[in-house]
Design a protein around this motif. Structure first.
Motif, PDB file in Angstrom:
ATOM      1  N   ALA A   1      -1.392   2.447   1.206  1.00  0.00           N
ATOM      2  CA  ALA A   1      -1.214   2.394   2.655  1.00  0.00           C
ATOM      3  C   ALA A   1      -0.003   1.552   3.009  1.00  0.00           C
ATOM      4  O   ALA A   1       0.359   0.605   2.308  1.00  0.00           O
ATOM      5  CB  ALA A   1      -2.459   1.807   3.320  1.00  0.00           C
ATOM      6  N   LEU A   2       0.595   1.917   4.135  1.00  0.00           N
ATOM      7  CA  LEU A   2       1.595   1.072   4.778  1.00  0.00           C
ATOM      8  C   LEU A   2       1.037   0.645   6.137  1.00  0.00           C
ATOM      9  O   LEU A   2       0.211   1.348   6.731  1.00  0.00           O
ATOM     10  CB  LEU A   2       2.928   1.804   4.925  1.00  0.00           C
ATOM     11  CG  LEU A   2       2.997   3.043   5.818  1.00  0.00           C
ATOM     12  CD1 LEU A   2       3.302   2.692   7.276  1.00  0.00           C
ATOM     13  CD2 LEU A   2       4.058   4.004   5.300  1.00  0.00           C
TER      14      LEU A   2
ATOM     15  N   THR B   1       0.390  -1.563   0.262  1.00  0.00           N
ATOM     16  CA  THR B   1       1.532  -1.862  -0.599  1.00  0.00           C
ATOM     17  C   THR B   1       2.790  -2.215   0.181  1.00  0.00           C
ATOM     18  O   THR B   1       3.718  -2.811  -0.373  1.00  0.00           O
ATOM     19  CB  THR B   1       1.849  -0.673  -1.521  1.00  0.00           C
ATOM     20  OG1 THR B   1       2.109   0.487  -0.708  1.00  0.00           O
ATOM     21  CG2 THR B   1       0.686  -0.391  -2.460  1.00  0.00           C
ATOM     22  N   HIS B   2       2.835  -1.832   1.479  1.00  0.00           N
ATOM     23  CA  HIS B   2       4.028  -2.085   2.275  1.00  0.00           C
ATOM     24  C   HIS B   2       3.633  -2.457   3.701  1.00  0.00           C
ATOM     25  O   HIS B   2       2.739  -1.826   4.284  1.00  0.00           O
ATOM     26  CB  HIS B   2       4.943  -0.852   2.322  1.00  0.00           C
ATOM     27  CG  HIS B   2       5.523  -0.467   1.000  1.00  0.00           C
ATOM     28  ND1 HIS B   2       4.770   0.110   0.002  1.00  0.00           N
ATOM     29  CD2 HIS B   2       6.787  -0.598   0.512  1.00  0.00           C
ATOM     30  CE1 HIS B   2       5.549   0.335  -1.052  1.00  0.00           C
ATOM     31  NE2 HIS B   2       6.762  -0.086  -0.775  1.00  0.00           N
TER      32      HIS B   2
ATOM     33  N   GLN C   1       1.094 -11.468   2.230  1.00  0.00           N
ATOM     34  CA  GLN C   1       0.672 -12.489   1.267  1.00  0.00           C
ATOM     35  C   GLN C   1      -0.739 -12.226   0.761  1.00  0.00           C
ATOM     36  O   GLN C   1      -1.037 -12.443  -0.419  1.00  0.00           O
ATOM     37  CB  GLN C   1       0.766 -13.872   1.911  1.00  0.00           C
ATOM     38  CG  GLN C   1       2.199 -14.318   2.186  1.00  0.00           C
ATOM     39  CD  GLN C   1       2.279 -15.604   2.982  1.00  0.00           C
ATOM     40  OE1 GLN C   1       1.335 -15.966   3.697  1.00  0.00           O
ATOM     41  NE2 GLN C   1       3.403 -16.306   2.886  1.00  0.00           N
ATOM     42  N   ALA C   2      -1.613 -11.728   1.634  1.00  0.00           N
ATOM     43  CA  ALA C   2      -3.003 -11.489   1.242  1.00  0.00           C
ATOM     44  C   ALA C   2      -3.149 -10.281   0.325  1.00  0.00           C
ATOM     45  O   ALA C   2      -4.071 -10.234  -0.499  1.00  0.00           O
ATOM     46  CB  ALA C   2      -3.865 -11.299   2.493  1.00  0.00           C
ATOM     47  N   THR C   3      -2.253  -9.319   0.447  1.00  0.00           N
ATOM     48  CA  THR C   3      -2.399  -8.067  -0.303  1.00  0.00           C
ATOM     49  C   THR C   3      -1.358  -7.900  -1.404  1.00  0.00           C
ATOM     50  O   THR C   3      -1.476  -6.983  -2.222  1.00  0.00           O
ATOM     51  CB  THR C   3      -2.272  -6.869   0.653  1.00  0.00           C
ATOM     52  OG1 THR C   3      -0.975  -6.890   1.277  1.00  0.00           O
ATOM     53  CG2 THR C   3      -3.354  -6.908   1.723  1.00  0.00           C
ATOM     54  N   GLY C   4      -0.337  -8.756  -1.409  1.00  0.00           N
ATOM     55  CA  GLY C   4       0.751  -8.590  -2.360  1.00  0.00           C
ATOM     56  C   GLY C   4       1.722  -7.494  -1.963  1.00  0.00           C
ATOM     57  O   GLY C   4       2.551  -7.054  -2.785  1.00  0.00           O
ATOM     58  N   ALA C   5       1.656  -7.048  -0.705  1.00  0.00           N
ATOM     59  CA  ALA C   5       2.524  -5.972  -0.236  1.00  0.00           C
ATOM     60  C   ALA C   5       3.945  -6.466  -0.011  1.00  0.00           C
ATOM     61  O   ALA C   5       4.182  -7.654   0.246  1.00  0.00           O
ATOM     62  CB  ALA C   5       1.969  -5.396   1.068  1.00  0.00           C
ATOM     63  N   ALA C   6       4.883  -5.544  -0.080  1.00  0.00           N
ATOM     64  CA  ALA C   6       6.270  -5.834   0.282  1.00  0.00           C
ATOM     65  C   ALA C   6       6.360  -5.900   1.806  1.00  0.00           C
ATOM     66  O   ALA C   6       5.826  -5.038   2.509  1.00  0.00           O
ATOM     67  CB  ALA C   6       7.194  -4.756  -0.263  1.00  0.00           C
ATOM     68  N   TYR C   7       7.049  -6.934   2.310  1.00  0.00           N
ATOM     69  CA  TYR C   7       7.138  -7.160   3.755  1.00  0.00           C
ATOM     70  C   TYR C   7       8.562  -6.824   4.200  1.00  0.00           C
ATOM     71  O   TYR C   7       9.512  -7.520   3.872  1.00  0.00           O
ATOM     72  CB  TYR C   7       6.796  -8.612   4.069  1.00  0.00           C
ATOM     73  CG  TYR C   7       6.684  -8.958   5.536  1.00  0.00           C
ATOM     74  CD1 TYR C   7       6.324  -8.013   6.479  1.00  0.00           C
ATOM     75  CD2 TYR C   7       6.915 -10.262   5.972  1.00  0.00           C
ATOM     76  CE1 TYR C   7       6.205  -8.335   7.820  1.00  0.00           C
ATOM     77  CE2 TYR C   7       6.788 -10.613   7.312  1.00  0.00           C
ATOM     78  CZ  TYR C   7       6.439  -9.644   8.230  1.00  0.00           C
ATOM     79  OH  TYR C   7       6.320  -9.971   9.562  1.00  0.00           O
TER      80      TYR C   7
ATOM     81  N   GLU D   1      15.855   4.021   2.789  1.00  0.00           N
ATOM     82  CA  GLU D   1      14.635   4.804   2.607  1.00  0.00           C
ATOM     83  C   GLU D   1      13.722   4.076   1.637  1.00  0.00           C
ATOM     84  O   GLU D   1      14.181   3.548   0.616  1.00  0.00           O
ATOM     85  CB  GLU D   1      14.953   6.210   2.105  1.00  0.00           C
ATOM     86  CG  GLU D   1      15.682   7.056   3.129  1.00  0.00           C
ATOM     87  CD  GLU D   1      15.632   8.542   2.800  1.00  0.00           C
ATOM     88  OE1 GLU D   1      14.914   8.920   1.852  1.00  0.00           O
ATOM     89  OE2 GLU D   1      16.283   9.309   3.530  1.00  0.00           O
ATOM     90  N   VAL D   2      12.439   4.037   1.971  1.00  0.00           N
ATOM     91  CA  VAL D   2      11.452   3.323   1.175  1.00  0.00           C
ATOM     92  C   VAL D   2      10.363   4.310   0.775  1.00  0.00           C
ATOM     93  O   VAL D   2       9.761   4.983   1.637  1.00  0.00           O
ATOM     94  CB  VAL D   2      10.832   2.150   1.970  1.00  0.00           C
ATOM     95  CG1 VAL D   2       9.802   1.413   1.117  1.00  0.00           C
ATOM     96  CG2 VAL D   2      11.918   1.196   2.470  1.00  0.00           C
ATOM     97  N   ALA D   3      10.090   4.415  -0.518  1.00  0.00           N
ATOM     98  CA  ALA D   3       9.006   5.257  -1.008  1.00  0.00           C
ATOM     99  C   ALA D   3       7.717   4.448  -1.023  1.00  0.00           C
ATOM    100  O   ALA D   3       7.669   3.325  -1.528  1.00  0.00           O
ATOM    101  CB  ALA D   3       9.328   5.754  -2.408  1.00  0.00           C
ATOM    102  N   VAL D   4       6.676   5.037  -0.464  1.00  0.00           N
ATOM    103  CA  VAL D   4       5.354   4.401  -0.437  1.00  0.00           C
ATOM    104  C   VAL D   4       4.394   5.353  -1.146  1.00  0.00           C
ATOM    105  O   VAL D   4       4.010   6.394  -0.601  1.00  0.00           O
ATOM    106  CB  VAL D   4       4.882   4.117   0.998  1.00  0.00           C
ATOM    107  CG1 VAL D   4       3.527   3.417   0.978  1.00  0.00           C
ATOM    108  CG2 VAL D   4       5.914   3.286   1.751  1.00  0.00           C
TER     109      VAL D   4
END
Length: 450
Positions: free
Chosen positions: A25-26, A49-50, A69-75, A95-98
């Protein structure tokens, strides 16, 4: 198939989004209380993840950093945003691949702020929607004046160009997914729908149907004030807000409440305006949870003033606390639950409620003062002839302008007038709360000036 789940925050007029493909999920523009986001992703069985931020928000404290921070996602934030924390900087055209299916294209859409970004979401090669933040909204746009008058004119023209860029680069079927416009003062006007597409906006949104100079002139003429607490949101979001503390506040007994009121602290009753008018602790203010509680309390309270809440139940207090942390009021002095009789060791205070028909009738018998607490644009559109105009957000700053006499206090629908009536009553004034729709005033026989 990609599923897009909106998470609404009605009291602030905002919307966050979770988009997922069944596995990852983003999240776009999450509010401070990220447990709501985590509940959605947990129910869907997906991993965040994002996280994407469209801009440095002015109307709430973001939960983006805490969620990452809680999920380790890229911010992801604009590379040009001056923030004091690490994030993944993005710029126009990136462009960002999720996961395996979702693709996010970064689109620069200045106007609400200079560094505002939108994010076009694709399922493979198919554009399914665009997260527009405070750029293109449903039937309107985000307001361009929050960075101050020196920038407003330029940002208005940027906003026009950004809306046309989105309309030109995205297919008509792409969903428009804004953050603002559902009651937020970040919106130039309020949204005209609950969902929309690029194709619909091309037909219905004035920014896409009118000429630039005409649209800009009308936009600037229609701008009104925004809540005072907005001044604190940008700095908080740039500094990197952490997760809120939603633990229960310290209980306060009747003696403690009396001391706090006498010391000039704010003690706010969360009950609805009917219950408050019927009986309340003298010196308390009313801001019911049935309206835009956080917006108006945050607007009115001198920033940093100690705050204690009164509610029927612990759940009411918890709901109010959650709303307050969204605008950066993180610490409560305490709270009390139960009934007004339990919150005081003295007599309760009260004041009457009335309709515009009652106001018409009473003016035949005695002289009263009509106090209109609506905003400037509402007043200029129409008002009762002879009324005194002091907008709610100016009430405490303009105590010297409070008229003498018995005050019949109204707004557009009753909520703001209830807050104003409680403040006037706490100051010892004789008030009657006109709890009625302003649209009924002329029909009741009152002289309305348009």
């Amino acid at each position: 198939m990609i599923e897009i789940v909106p998470i609404d925050t009605p009291s602030l007029g905002d919307r966050s989004y979770v988009a997922h493909d069944g596995q990852v999920a983003l999240v776009v523009d999450p509010q401070r209380d990220i447990d709501r986001v985590l509940a959605v992703t947990e129910a869907a069985g997906v991993r965040v993840t994002h996280v994407f931020e469209t801009h440095i928000h002015n109307d709430y404290v973001t939960g983006g950093l805490a969620l990452a921070q809680a999920t380790g996602a890229a911010y992801h934030m604009n590379a040009d945003d001056p923030v004091a924390f690490d994030r993944v900087p993005v710029r126009d055209g990136d462009e960002v691949a999720v996961g395996d299916r979702m693709r996010v294209r970064v689109i620069a859409t200045p106007g609400h702020t200079f560094t505002h970004l939108s994010y076009a979401l694709s399922d493979g090669d198919e554009a399914v929607g665009v997260f527009t933040g405070g750029s293109l909204l449903f039937g309107t746009t985000g307001r361009p004046d929050l960075l101050g008058p020196d920038h407003t004119h330029d940002l208005a023209h940027h906003q026009y160009a950004s809306a046309h860029r989105l309309a030109g680069e995205l297919p008509d079927a792409a969903r428009v997914l804004p953050t603002h416009g559902f009651g937020s003062f970040c919106s130039a006007t309020q949204a005209s729908a609950d969902r929309s597409t690029i194709g619909l906006e091309k037909v219905e949104n004035p920014v896409l149907t009118r000429g630039e100079e005409e649209w800009v002139a009308d936009l600037l003429e229609g701008l009104d004030v925004w809540p005072a607490y907005y001044a604190h949101m940008g700095p908080a979001n740039s500094a990197g807000p952490g997760a809120p503390d939603l633990s229960s506040p310290e209980p306060a007994d009747a003696a403690t409440l009396r001391r706090r009121i006498e010391a000039g602290e704010w003690v706010v009753d969360l009950r609805n305006r009917v219950a408050f008018a019927a009986g309340h602790v003298p010196g308390t203010f009313n801001a019911g949870l049935d309206g835009q509680f956080a917006t108006y309390l945050g607007w009115l309270i001198p920033w940093g003033t100690p705050l204690t809440l009164l509610g029927n139940t612990a759940d009411e207090v918890a709901e109010a606390q959650r709303e307050l942390v969204r605008i950066g009021i993180d610490r409560l002095e305490g709270a009390a639950t139960g009934t007004p009789q339990e919150w005081t060791d003295g007599a309760l205070a009260s004041y009457p409620r009335a309709t515009f028909a009652d106001l018409r009738d009473v003016r035949h018998h005695r002289e009263v003062v009509i106090l209109d607490t609506r905003r400037r644009l509402e007043w200029e559109e129409s008002h009762i002839d002879g009324a005194v105009h002091i907008p709610l957000h100016d009430l405490l700053k303009r105590e010297a302008d409070w008229p003498a006499g018995e005050l019949w206090v109204h707004c557009a629908g009753g909520y703001r007038a209830s807050i104003a009536s409680s403040m006037l009553a706490a100051a010892g004034r004789t008030v009657v709360h006109v709890d009625d729709q302003f649209s009924n005033a002329q029909g009741a026989g009152l002289p309305v000036v348009s």
